[in-house]
Write a protein that holds these residues in place. Structure first.
Motif, PDB file in Angstrom:
ATOM      1  N   LEU A   1       0.852  -1.185   0.000  1.00 47.73           N
ATOM      2  CA  LEU A   1       0.000   0.000   0.000  1.00 47.73           C
ATOM      3  C   LEU A   1       0.892   1.240   0.000  1.00 47.73           C
ATOM      4  N   LEU A   2       0.617   2.169  -0.896  1.00 47.98           N
ATOM      5  CA  LEU A   2       1.435   3.373  -1.025  1.00 47.98           C
ATOM      6  C   LEU A   2       0.800   4.516  -0.239  1.00 47.98           C
ATOM      7  N   LEU A   3       1.545   5.056   0.712  1.00 48.26           N
ATOM      8  CA  LEU A   3       1.109   6.209   1.493  1.00 48.26           C
ATOM      9  C   LEU A   3       1.974   7.397   1.096  1.00 48.26           C
ATOM     10  N   ASN A   4       1.331   8.479   0.701  1.00 49.69           N
ATOM     11  CA  ASN A   4       2.054   9.679   0.262  1.00 49.69           C
ATOM     12  C   ASN A   4       1.515  10.885   1.033  1.00 49.69           C
ATOM     13  N   ILE A   5       2.409  11.612   1.677  1.00 51.50           N
ATOM     14  CA  ILE A   5       2.040  12.798   2.463  1.00 51.50           C
ATOM     15  C   ILE A   5       2.836  13.983   1.930  1.00 51.50           C
ATOM     16  N   GLU A   6       2.154  15.087   1.659  1.00 49.69           N
ATOM     17  CA  GLU A   6       2.799  16.308   1.167  1.00 49.69           C
ATOM     18  C   GLU A   6       2.447  17.459   2.105  1.00 49.69           C
ATOM     19  N   ILE A   7       3.481  18.009   2.756  1.00 46.68           N
ATOM     20  CA  ILE A   7       3.308  19.079   3.738  1.00 46.68           C
ATOM     21  C   ILE A   7       3.861  20.362   3.138  1.00 46.68           C
ATOM     22  N   PRO A   8       3.037  21.389   2.962  1.00 48.28           N
ATOM     23  CA  PRO A   8       3.541  22.655   2.407  1.00 48.28           C
ATOM     24  C   PRO A   8       4.459  23.332   3.428  1.00 48.28           C
ATOM     25  N   GLY A   9       5.750  23.423   3.101  1.00 50.76           N
ATOM     26  CA  GLY A   9       6.708  23.947   4.077  1.00 50.76           C
ATOM     27  C   GLY A   9       7.377  25.238   3.665  1.00 50.76           C
ATOM     28  N   VAL A  10       7.503  25.497   2.363  1.00 46.14           N
ATOM     29  CA  VAL A  10       8.244  26.661   1.878  1.00 46.14           C
ATOM     30  C   VAL A  10       7.440  27.318   0.775  1.00 46.14           C
ATOM     31  N   THR A  11       7.410  28.646   0.781  1.00 47.44           N
ATOM     32  CA  THR A  11       6.711  29.371  -0.276  1.00 47.44           C
ATOM     33  C   THR A  11       7.551  29.380  -1.543  1.00 47.44           C
ATOM     34  N   LYS A  12       6.956  29.849  -2.599  1.00 48.46           N
ATOM     35  CA  LYS A  12       7.659  29.900  -3.879  1.00 48.46           C
ATOM     36  C   LYS A  12       8.892  30.808  -3.819  1.00 48.46           C
ATOM     37  N   SER A  13       8.801  31.802  -2.949  1.00 49.51           N
ATOM     38  CA  SER A  13       9.937  32.734  -2.829  1.00 49.51           C
ATOM     39  C   SER A  13      10.985  32.256  -1.830  1.00 49.51           C
ATOM     40  N   GLY A  14      10.746  31.137  -1.213  1.00 49.62           N
ATOM     41  CA  GLY A  14      11.759  30.563  -0.336  1.00 49.62           C
ATOM     42  C   GLY A  14      11.557  30.829   1.128  1.00 49.62           C
TER      43      GLY A  14
ATOM     44  N   SER B   1      10.498  39.471   1.933  1.00 50.92           N
ATOM     45  CA  SER B   1       9.174  40.088   1.915  1.00 50.92           C
ATOM     46  C   SER B   1       8.379  39.453   0.775  1.00 50.92           C
ATOM     47  N   GLU B   2       7.191  38.988   1.108  1.00 46.57           N
ATOM     48  CA  GLU B   2       6.387  38.279   0.103  1.00 46.57           C
ATOM     49  C   GLU B   2       4.914  38.515   0.392  1.00 46.57           C
ATOM     50  N   ASP B   3       4.158  38.738  -0.646  1.00 48.70           N
ATOM     51  CA  ASP B   3       2.721  38.988  -0.519  1.00 48.70           C
ATOM     52  C   ASP B   3       1.962  37.695  -0.824  1.00 48.70           C
ATOM     53  N   LEU B   4       1.335  37.144   0.215  1.00 47.34           N
ATOM     54  CA  LEU B   4       0.530  35.925   0.049  1.00 47.34           C
ATOM     55  C   LEU B   4      -0.958  36.187   0.226  1.00 47.34           C
ATOM     56  N   SER B   5      -1.323  37.459   0.213  1.00 48.86           N
ATOM     57  CA  SER B   5      -2.721  37.791   0.474  1.00 48.86           C
ATOM     58  C   SER B   5      -3.656  37.265  -0.612  1.00 48.86           C
ATOM     59  N   HIS B   6      -3.138  37.026  -1.811  1.00 47.50           N
ATOM     60  CA  HIS B   6      -3.994  36.515  -2.885  1.00 47.50           C
ATOM     61  C   HIS B   6      -4.056  34.991  -2.886  1.00 47.50           C
ATOM     62  N   TYR B   7      -3.410  34.326  -1.919  1.00 57.72           N
ATOM     63  CA  TYR B   7      -3.490  32.875  -1.783  1.00 57.72           C
ATOM     64  C   TYR B   7      -4.335  32.540  -0.553  1.00 57.72           C
ATOM     65  N   PRO B   8      -5.528  32.002  -0.724  1.00 52.29           N
ATOM     66  CA  PRO B   8      -6.311  31.604   0.456  1.00 52.29           C
ATOM     67  C   PRO B   8      -5.702  30.405   1.176  1.00 52.29           C
TER      68      PRO B   8
ATOM     69  N   LEU C   1      -4.349  32.570   6.158  1.00 52.14           N
ATOM     70  CA  LEU C   1      -3.677  31.638   5.257  1.00 52.14           C
ATOM     71  C   LEU C   1      -3.861  30.227   5.810  1.00 52.14           C
ATOM     72  N   ALA C   2      -4.277  29.294   4.937  1.00 52.24           N
ATOM     73  CA  ALA C   2      -4.475  27.897   5.327  1.00 52.24           C
ATOM     74  C   ALA C   2      -3.348  27.060   4.732  1.00 52.24           C
ATOM     75  N   LEU C   3      -2.627  26.353   5.604  1.00 44.89           N
ATOM     76  CA  LEU C   3      -1.613  25.398   5.157  1.00 44.89           C
ATOM     77  C   LEU C   3      -2.279  24.022   5.062  1.00 44.89           C
ATOM     78  N   VAL C   4      -2.404  23.495   3.837  1.00 40.66           N
ATOM     79  CA  VAL C   4      -3.155  22.262   3.592  1.00 40.66           C
ATOM     80  C   VAL C   4      -2.175  21.125   3.347  1.00 40.66           C
ATOM     81  N   THR C   5      -2.114  20.193   4.298  1.00 34.13           N
ATOM     82  CA  THR C   5      -1.332  18.967   4.144  1.00 34.13           C
ATOM     83  C   THR C   5      -2.234  17.898   3.533  1.00 34.13           C
ATOM     84  N   ILE C   6      -1.750  17.264   2.472  1.00 34.20           N
ATOM     85  CA  ILE C   6      -2.541  16.266   1.746  1.00 34.20           C
ATOM     86  C   ILE C   6      -1.872  14.901   1.912  1.00 34.20           C
TER      87      ILE C   6
END
Length: 569
Positions: A381-394, A426-433, A478-483
């Motif tokens: 059985l394959l278990l895959n977890i992806e945790i958003p840890g870093v923004t595109k700007s680093g 400095s990074e603007d994430l206001s347009h990312y829900p 801002l919601a950090l969504v782990t899938i």
């Protein structure tokens, strides 16, 4: 010696030497097992007669018309506990009788007996007649060396042609009760037939074992289109992932199928069908039930049914004496996939807040649990977890500090790699829900899991939020969504009802506004307040709120003389 010879000569001359001729025949000539024409001891039986005939002959002329006293014993030679045939007169297997026979005249006795229902119709019943002189010391003497026993065999009529060579024609047909992919889709998933094509392609040509199923049933019909089939046997062979459970006759048939209790290592059952014979043009429908093995798991099932008998079946019809069932199997996995988080919401205070923060805070714990509720093991059985840890700007928003699983055996995981910390931007994430695998750099966790029946696996991931980065980037909410998802490869014998089972952990982060009040707002507010105060004072002065006490007493003194003058008048 000469005296003994002379004595024998004198005796032999005084006593006649006779010979006894005995025959046995039966009426009817064979046992008709299909004709039960009498009842004995409350049971249906076939009644018959053995005709025993005795005749005495002698070479002495003066002895031709003399009577000879004989004795005989008739018995059925059955060396078994339950005899197939019993004599009517004695209700036993033996009969003793004394008779007188005239020399040269045959005397026949009818010895009546009956034959019960039996499973052994192949071997004949042996009838024996032992005879001799009733008075061996008187009268005629039996010729020396003359036989005193006669036997006759009584065969069973097999119901076949005159040559009594039975040619049966056995056929067997069987159908398992496991659905194919389309039937599963339509019956279990209750999906319209037009939408079942996708599931059918995914499951292939195999048969489907839906979750919760523990047994497999096979409906079968055995027929005999030829002549009577004696000693018919049904052979059942099955794969090692099955255990034989039961065989049930359907439709209230009077035909019996009895299987041995021993289940040998070859997973084979031998069953006797309607002993002693399976009638011509007869058929019997039955159901076989098997239980799936707890210890042996296979990606296929095989059941072979074959029928045979003592008859010589024609080579043109023997091909349908067996029926083989072989199917690749797809097992529906019965998994419960859940997730839990110790932190679901976190608020970042403003810079001028009295609350103090460290650079790395606060902690969170993610737990993913997979339970195998089913009867079969789930492998690879394959278990895959992806945790958003870093923004595109680093900008690094969180950091993982620990990862462990509570079942080491049979599970192989790739631990998450630590991402090198960089300075914040400095990074603007206001347009990312929300941030997820599509718009952020994720920290992957992959596992290959083997789960035995009724076992579970827990994956624990702990980490901390980086408040320094969260304060730097711009957002209000801002919601950090782990899938996390579980899936099985197409080649696996197991399948999930959903192609991929997905679970989400949403960590919502909100931020207080951190801003400075402009100077013009302060000045304007001050001037407005002073103007409002002046207007208030003016209003109170007009109302006399600010008059002195001396002014009040002077006005009161002027009013007193005027009052006295009015009184004098």
């Amino acid at each position: 010696m000469i005296e003994a010879s002379l004595h024998c000569f004198s005796v032999c001359r005084s006593r006649s030497i006779v010979q006894i001729h005995a025959t046995i025949k039966f009426e009817p000539a064979k046992v008709n097992i299909f004709n039960k024409d009498c009842k004995r001891n409350g049971k249906d039986a076939t009644c018959m007669a053995a005709i025993a005939c005795l005749n005495v002959t002698t070479k002495t002329p003066h002895f031709l018309t003399q009577e000879v006293a004989l004795k005989y014993t008739a018995f059925i030679d059955e060396r078994r506990y339950a005899a197939r045939a019993i004599l009517d007169e004695t209700n036993d297997k033996h009969l003793h009788k004394n008779i007188s026979v005239l020399s040269g005249i045959e005397l026949c006795d009818h010895i009546y007996f009956h034959v019960f229902e039996t499973t052994d119709y192949m071997r004949p019943v042996v009838f024996t007649l032992e005879y001799g002189m009733l008075y061996p010391d008187e009268g005629p003497v039996l010729d020396d060396g003359w036989p005193t026993v006669v036997k006759a065999s009584l065969s069973f009529w097999n119901g076949c042609d005159e040559d009594e060579r039975c040619i049966p024609d056995l056929t067997i047909h069987s159908t398992p009760d496991i659905p194919d992919a389309k039937e599963y889709c339509h019956m279990v998933l209750q999906t319209p037939e037009s939408l079942c094509g996708h599931h059918a392609m995914a499951l292939g040509s195999g048969r489907v074992i839906q979750s919760g199923r523990r047994r497999l049933a096979v409906d079968a019909v055995l027929r005999n289109r030829g002549e009577n089939a004696y000693s018919t046997q049904l052979n059942i062979t099955y794969s090692h992932n099955l255990h034989f459970a039961s065989l049930t006759i359907k439709d209230n048939s009077d035909i019996k199928i009895e299987c041995g209790n021993k289940d040998n290592v070859n997973h084979n059952k031998v069953c006797n069908v309607s002993l002693p014979f399976f009638r011509s043009q007869a058929e019997v429908a039955f159901r076989l039930e098997f239980e799936f093995s707890r210890s042996v798991f296979l990606d296929h099932v095989q059941i072979v049914l074959s029928a045979n008998s003592d008859g010589e079946e024609d080579a043109m019809t023997i091909h349908d004496n067996s029926n083989a069932i072989f199917h690749q199997l797809k097992y529906e996995a019965e998994l419960l996939f859940t997730r839990d988080s110790s932190l679901t919401h976190y608020e970042i205070k403003a810079s001028n807040s009295l609350e103090k923060h460290h650079h790395i805070s606060p902690p969170f714990n993610f737990t993913f649990q997979i339970q195998n509720l089913g009867f079969f093991p789930v492998l690879n059985l394959l278990l895959n977890i992806e945790i958003p840890g870093v923004t595109k700007s680093g900008n690094r928003l969180l950091e993982l500090i620990d990862f462990y699983i509570d079942q080491k055996e049979g599970t192989f995981c790739t631990a998450p790699n630590s991402i090198a910390h960089k300075r914040t931007y400095s990074e603007d994430l206001s347009h990312y829900p929300q941030l997820n695998h599509s718009n952020a750099v994720t920290i992957p966790v992959t596992c290959r899991v083997n789960l035995q029946p009724y076992k579970q696996l827990n994956v624990h991931i702990s980490g901390v939020l980086r408040t320094d980065s969260l304060k730097t980037v711009k957002f209000k909410s801002l919601a950090l969504v782990t899938i996390a998802s579980i899936a099985l490869e197409a080649s696996s014998p197991m399948f999930l009802r959903e192609d991929k089972s997905v679970r989400h952990i949403i960590l919502e982060i909100t931020k207080e506004d951190d801003y400075v009040i402009p100077i013009w707002i302060i000045i304007g507010s001050t001037l407005g307040g002073l103007l409002l105060l002046a207007l208030l004072i003016l209003a109170l002065w007009k109302l006399g709120f600010f008059q002195s006490e001396r002014h009040k007493r002077k006005e009161e003194g002027e009013q007193e003389p005027n009052g006295k003058a009015l009184e004098e008048r």
